[in-house]
Design an enzyme around this catalytic site. Sequence first.
Site, mmCIF file in Angstrom:
data_model
loop_
_atom_site.group_PDB
_atom_site.id
_atom_site.type_symbol
_atom_site.label_atom_id
_atom_site.label_comp_id
_atom_site.label_asym_id
_atom_site.label_seq_id
_atom_site.Cartn_x
_atom_site.Cartn_y
_atom_site.Cartn_z
ATOM 1 N N SER A 149 81.309 42.388 -9.554
ATOM 2 C CA SER A 149 81.802 40.784 -9.937
ATOM 3 C C SER A 149 80.564 40.235 -9.235
ATOM 4 C CB SER A 149 83.001 40.573 -9.199
ATOM 5 O OG SER A 149 82.938 40.902 -7.656
ATOM 6 N N ILE A 187 94.244 43.587 -4.786
ATOM 7 C CA ILE A 187 94.874 44.294 -6.237
ATOM 8 C C ILE A 187 93.524 44.206 -7.091
ATOM 9 C CG2 ILE A 187 96.343 43.597 -8.258
ATOM 10 C CD1 ILE A 187 97.990 41.945 -6.867
ATOM 11 N N GLY A 188 93.538 45.554 -7.663
ATOM 12 C CA GLY A 188 92.152 45.865 -8.300
ATOM 13 C C GLY A 188 90.886 45.929 -7.707
ATOM 14 N N GLY A 190 88.548 48.015 -6.968
ATOM 15 C CA GLY A 190 87.445 48.649 -7.529
ATOM 16 C C GLY A 190 86.968 49.895 -6.639
ATOM 17 N N THR A 210 93.901 50.596 -7.445
ATOM 18 C CA THR A 210 93.333 50.459 -8.640
ATOM 19 C C THR A 210 93.734 51.602 -9.512
ATOM 20 O OG1 THR A 210 91.035 51.239 -9.357
ATOM 21 C CG2 THR A 210 91.863 52.717 -7.595
ATOM 22 N N GLU A 214 87.997 57.636 -10.984
ATOM 23 C CA GLU A 214 86.562 57.310 -10.658
ATOM 24 C C GLU A 214 86.445 56.248 -9.112
ATOM 25 O OE1 GLU A 214 83.332 58.937 -11.751
ATOM 26 O OE2 GLU A 214 85.012 60.383 -12.260
ATOM 27 N N CYS A 379 76.589 38.702 -21.644
ATOM 28 C CA CYS A 379 77.443 38.033 -20.643
ATOM 29 C C CYS A 379 76.394 37.080 -19.945
ATOM 30 C CB CYS A 379 77.802 39.092 -19.625
ATOM 31 S SG CYS A 379 79.211 40.285 -20.001
#
Length: 407
Positions: A149, A187-188, A190, A210, A214, A379
């Site tokens: 991020s 939350i999330g 990674g 997650t 992986e 991006c």
Amino acid sequence: MSLDWTQKKVLDFFREHVTRGTLVFRVDDKHEIVLGDGSEPRAGMTVPDWTNTLKMALSPDPGFGEAYMHGGFDLVSGEMEDLIRVLRLNFEGGHSSSGFGTFIEKLQALKFQIAQFTTVKAASKRVRHHYDIGNDLYTRFLDPEMQYSCAFWDDGAQTLEEAQHRKMSLTTQRLKINEPGLRVVDIGCGWGGLSRFIRRETGAEVHGITLSTEQYNWAQQKRAEMGDNAKSGLDYHLLDYRVFADANAGKYDRVVSVGMFEHVGRHQFKTYFEKVGQLLKAGGRAVIHTIIKPRAEFTSPWIDKYIFPGGYIPAVHEVIEAAEHANLMVEASHFHAGRNYARTLRAWRDRFRAVRDELDPVKYDEEFRRMWEFYLAGCINAFDESEGGGGMRVGQFVFTKPGFDYA
């Protein structure tokens, strides 16, 4: 210089439309054709064939990215984001003005709306599409903490590692873990870099969630490498946030989420914040980090198809309204300029380019590598604040559940 019929048609099409910036077509090793007014942005490409040009004209998104992925043209000067900027300047509005082009645009908008309904099963599948590609890829271009991020460069950080450390530090400060015994859910999470950072720096008990196998396996491995005291207060769960919230209502003092909200789906915003509130104790606090865009509009079809299925970047008002509808109070909104993410993405691309030829050619073939470079370039353009850029930023929103002590 000899041009065949299709090359002439392609160049006539671009000559009619490209009047701003500079677009250079390389016809062969000795000849180039320059279009536009000679100003920036400037980029050069080979002449695409007529079939690819027609696809790009009727539906630039996803047609342009697909043409590049499949070898329909090559970049010969400048960076891909420069080429995207030139085309945005001259083809703003995206689709052809023809009736067929408008019809395609409406179909894409309908498909996008349908895809935004994200069930637990669909969420798991969509996460695996991107994040379970392979840790052998992500370790090649991310920092050692595997932060995927926006890094925060605006305090003078010189390296990706310094900028990512700055992001984790500032995020943790905004959580205000200011007393012992607090419990935090990420939350999330990674690959678990932020949760490990919070555990080390504050001593809080941290749980990470997650949907990526992986990422979960990586996080568990890194947890096992920590000292007994540190890992005893750290745990990870391979679970959907909605399922986790239903089983852990009111158990957490803090919620943090970095780079996950973009995957929730537009129609799930209220549900997301309801689950954040459900996880929090009365008086609890949440820091939600997400990309934000200038206005509400549907996701790029190319990004939705190849990179982040079902994803949606919110406008600021969509975040605030969804949280308030879930009875969370907005304490603060912190905004970080898009140049932070553009620089982060360039750092990732530099590292990816340095190792692209070392990647497994079966697992990561040439089409994948071109796709990945186009993804990063697109991006970069989205966060580029110069003319022709997309104007996106990063926001960190601080929400509190009623009962919070502001002292």
